[in-house]
Design a protein around this motif. Structure first.
Motif, mmCIF file in Angstrom:
data_model
loop_
_atom_site.group_PDB
_atom_site.id
_atom_site.type_symbol
_atom_site.label_atom_id
_atom_site.label_comp_id
_atom_site.label_asym_id
_atom_site.label_seq_id
_atom_site.Cartn_x
_atom_site.Cartn_y
_atom_site.Cartn_z
ATOM 1 N N UNK A 15 0.927 -1.089 0.102
ATOM 2 C CA UNK A 15 -0.009 -0.053 -0.236
ATOM 3 C C UNK A 15 0.877 1.265 0.042
ATOM 4 N N UNK A 16 2.023 1.339 0.953
ATOM 5 C CA UNK A 16 2.784 2.423 0.936
ATOM 6 C C UNK A 16 3.583 2.403 -0.382
ATOM 7 N N UNK A 17 3.956 1.528 -1.099
ATOM 8 C CA UNK A 17 4.762 1.575 -2.424
ATOM 9 C C UNK A 17 3.802 2.176 -3.393
ATOM 10 N N UNK A 18 2.286 1.764 -3.699
ATOM 11 C CA UNK A 18 1.476 2.211 -4.583
ATOM 12 C C UNK A 18 1.264 3.682 -4.019
ATOM 13 N N UNK A 19 1.061 4.156 -2.750
ATOM 14 C CA UNK A 19 0.983 5.591 -2.721
ATOM 15 C C UNK A 19 2.031 6.409 -2.953
ATOM 16 N N UNK A 20 3.198 5.890 -2.759
ATOM 17 C CA UNK A 20 4.513 6.814 -3.183
ATOM 18 C C UNK A 20 5.148 6.554 -4.507
ATOM 19 N N UNK A 21 4.617 5.782 -5.058
ATOM 20 C CA UNK A 21 5.071 5.276 -6.676
ATOM 21 C C UNK A 21 6.440 4.780 -6.494
ATOM 22 N N UNK A 22 6.660 3.649 -5.762
ATOM 23 C CA UNK A 22 7.995 3.276 -5.636
ATOM 24 C C UNK A 22 7.796 1.756 -5.632
ATOM 25 N N UNK A 23 8.839 0.855 -5.758
ATOM 26 C CA UNK A 23 8.791 -0.703 -5.728
ATOM 27 C C UNK A 23 8.357 -1.052 -4.412
ATOM 28 N N UNK A 24 7.611 -2.120 -3.925
ATOM 29 C CA UNK A 24 7.423 -2.511 -2.760
ATOM 30 C C UNK A 24 8.780 -2.953 -2.141
ATOM 31 N N UNK A 25 9.561 -3.461 -2.869
ATOM 32 C CA UNK A 25 10.780 -3.798 -2.130
ATOM 33 C C UNK A 25 11.485 -2.797 -1.532
ATOM 34 N N UNK A 26 11.469 -1.622 -2.199
ATOM 35 C CA UNK A 26 12.136 -0.446 -1.795
ATOM 36 C C UNK A 26 11.579 -0.217 -0.082
ATOM 37 N N UNK A 27 10.208 -0.127 -0.090
ATOM 38 C CA UNK A 27 9.644 -0.003 1.089
ATOM 39 C C UNK A 27 9.950 -1.133 2.060
ATOM 40 N N UNK A 28 10.413 -2.064 1.760
ATOM 41 C CA UNK A 28 10.595 -3.199 2.509
ATOM 42 C C UNK A 28 12.014 -3.062 3.202
ATOM 43 N N UNK A 29 12.873 -2.355 2.360
ATOM 44 C CA UNK A 29 14.213 -2.326 2.637
ATOM 45 C C UNK A 29 14.542 -0.994 3.661
ATOM 46 N N UNK A 30 13.520 0.101 3.342
ATOM 47 C CA UNK A 30 13.416 0.988 4.280
ATOM 48 C C UNK A 30 13.187 0.654 5.588
ATOM 49 N N UNK A 31 12.096 -0.042 5.622
ATOM 50 C CA UNK A 31 11.682 -0.556 6.888
ATOM 51 C C UNK A 31 12.716 -1.564 7.729
ATOM 52 N N UNK A 32 13.726 -2.075 7.051
ATOM 53 C CA UNK A 32 14.478 -2.855 7.412
ATOM 54 C C UNK A 32 15.930 -2.264 7.724
#
Length: 75
Positions: A15-32
């Motif tokens: 959902x965050x990836x869709x909202x910010x127009x980035x790949x979901x893996x990028x959100x995962x990496x930021x979270x980790x």
């Protein structure tokens, strides 16, 4: 990439990836623990903090919580 598919918060990352127009893996990496270099990355990190997925720790060395953010894995 395979760790993303087994992540507990995968739906939030999507959902965050869709909202910010980035790949979901990028959100995962930021979270980790990946460093946020752009304003978009920092916005994602702030949303992860607000959702309680990652946590901010204060340091006893005089560095404020705005200067240093330490991430915990959600595993």
């Amino acid at each position: 990439m395979f760790k993303f598919f087994r992540a507990r918060h995968r739906d939030v990352y999507l959902k965050l990836a869709w909202k910010h127009f980035v790949w979901p893996e990028k959100v995962y990496k930021l979270a980790h623990g990946k460093h946020a270099h752009s304003r978009k990355d920092r916005n994602i990190v702030h949303e992860l903090l607000a959702l309680g997925i990652i946590h901010r720790h204060s340091s006893s060395s005089g560095i404020t919580s705005d200067d240093k953010v330490v991430f915990e894995k959600d595993d």
